[in-house]
Enzyme design. Structure first.
Site, short mmCIF file in Angstrom:
data_model
loop_
_atom_site.label_atom_id
_atom_site.label_comp_id
_atom_site.label_asym_id
_atom_site.label_seq_id
_atom_site.Cartn_x
_atom_site.Cartn_y
_atom_site.Cartn_z
N LYS A 51 0.84 -1.20 0.00
CA LYS A 51 0.00 0.00 0.00
C LYS A 51 0.87 1.25 0.00
CE LYS A 51 -0.37 0.02 5.06
NZ LYS A 51 -1.30 -0.03 6.21
N TYR A 272 13.71 29.94 9.16
CA TYR A 272 12.44 30.59 9.49
C TYR A 272 12.30 30.79 11.00
CZ TYR A 272 10.30 30.20 4.86
OH TYR A 272 9.99 30.35 3.52
#
Length: 377
Positions: A51, A272
């Site tokens: 998956k 940041y």
């Protein structure tokens, strides 16, 4: 030693072509891990979970390699994944959809030969109606909830299912299954409680085989194996048990390129929010990968990369497309534009990186994205 010296000629050419990162996926290691799992559970059959695009590594490449190693049963989570995978596998394979089918997908699923894992009476009745409308028997698996409270038939609905199955032959139940919630913690009592509940369910539906063990469950012992095991992260070299070494083969190596280097004075704010301030003069390098490439934002001031065995801390917040590392420990000029640093490899395992990010190897693998150049070995 320059990182390029460790590359094959083909990889070196790709580096010259300007890729900003290189993800190497070792299909032989994936096959070897599957074969080790299959040997552990034999004579029980071993399925593979592919998956989320084979945990981010490319299901269309991984699944055929597993097929060549003898795997014939594959599990995905969604119908679209099954549709995409089917053309890459041979006709004797079985593809199961763990989430079952959403309303409206039943006819397409039946025509494609996909096998849904039915998690409720509603899903069962829709699949049964499809079988009756097409005038043929359709296969399925039934999932029961044994204590995870995520997917599966509830204890209250088991009697109704037993009655329903006794009065119809439109749906062929291949096996019944459930999912272990704490198999990566062998001493967790939830494992034995779920096993006891699974045994009760098996006694109520004795005509069907059982699929119970996920990756961790494979190594909890034969009591958990049933008739079909479903290993996922173990196939990809991920940790099976929290806090313990992993004896399976590593599958991925990740190297990321340098974009720019600089020297900054004491007090310089980095990234940041200016969350990291240089305590002294520092030499920095900016890498061409960030959280959009699977380097979690929280690695800032916690994680690191490596160059020639030297640990280089990530400083400041990881950005979407870049991260900054402290390269003061390296000789001046050791890293330049295009130099490659190791993110996952001999000096830092997949589990090491996940631990630094406060997460699990599953999340790191599935988040690696598609901006790296990929080499399949």
């Amino acid at each position: 030693m320059d990182s390029g010296a460790r590359m094959s000629p083909a990889q070196a050419w790709q580096r010259q072509a300007g890729a900003t990162g290189y993800l190497t996926i070792n299909l032989s290691a994936i096959s070897g891990n599957y074969e080790a799992i299959a040997a552990t559970v034999a004579p029980v059959k071993a399925a593979a979970v592919v998956k989320a695009d084979a945990y981010g590594l490319g299901a269309n490449r991984v699944a055929p390699a597993l097929y060549r190693s003898g795997c014939r049963d594959f599990f995905v989570a969604q119908f679209g994944e099954a549709e995409n995978l089917k053309p890459h596998l041979e006709a004797d394979t079985r593809i199961y959809v763990l989430n079952g089918l959403q309303p409206g997908a039943e006819i397409a699923g039946a025509e494609a030969g996909i096998i849904p894992v039915l998690n409720s009476m509603e899903q069962y009745k829709r699949w049964k109606s499809t079988a009756l409308a097409q005038g043929r028997v359709l296969p399925a698996a039934l999932q029961f909830d044994t204590g995870m409270s995520r997917l599966g038939i509830t204890p209250e609905d088991r009697a109704a299912f037993a009655t329903e199955l006794a009065h119809t032959s439109a749906v062929e139940i291949l096996f019944i299954m459930s999912h272990l919630a704490s198999a990566d913690e062998p001493d967790n009592g939830q494992n034995t409680r779920q096993l006891a509940e699974m045994r009760k369910i098996a006694a109520e539906f004795p005509q069907f085989g059982v699929s119970f063990a996920n990756s961790g469950g494979v190594f909890l012992g034969s009591d958990y194996h049933g008739a079909l095991t479903r290993a996922g992260i173990a196939v990809y070299g991920g940790a099976l048990t929290m806090g313990k070494p992993n004896n399976l083969q590593p599958v991925v190596r990740l190297e990321v390129a340098v974009v720019q280097t600089r020297t900054v004075p004491p007090g310089t704010l980095i990234g940041y929010g200016g969350t990291h301030a240089a305590r002294s003069e520092m030499r920095l390098a900016t890498l061409a990968a960030g959280y959009a490439d699977g380097l979690p934002r929280c690695l800032g001031d916690h994680g690191a990369v490596y160059y020639d065995g030297v640990r280089l801390p990530i400083v400041g917040r990881v950005s979407m497309d870049s991260a900054t590392i402290d390269i003061t420990a390296l000789p001046p000029g050791a890293l330049t534009l295009g130099s490659l640093v190791e993110v996952i490899g001999p000096h830092q395992t997949l589990q090491d990186l996940a631990k630094s990010a406060g997460t699990i190897s599953y999340e790191i693998l599935t988040g690696l994205g598609h901006r790296y150049h990929r080499d399949y070995l």
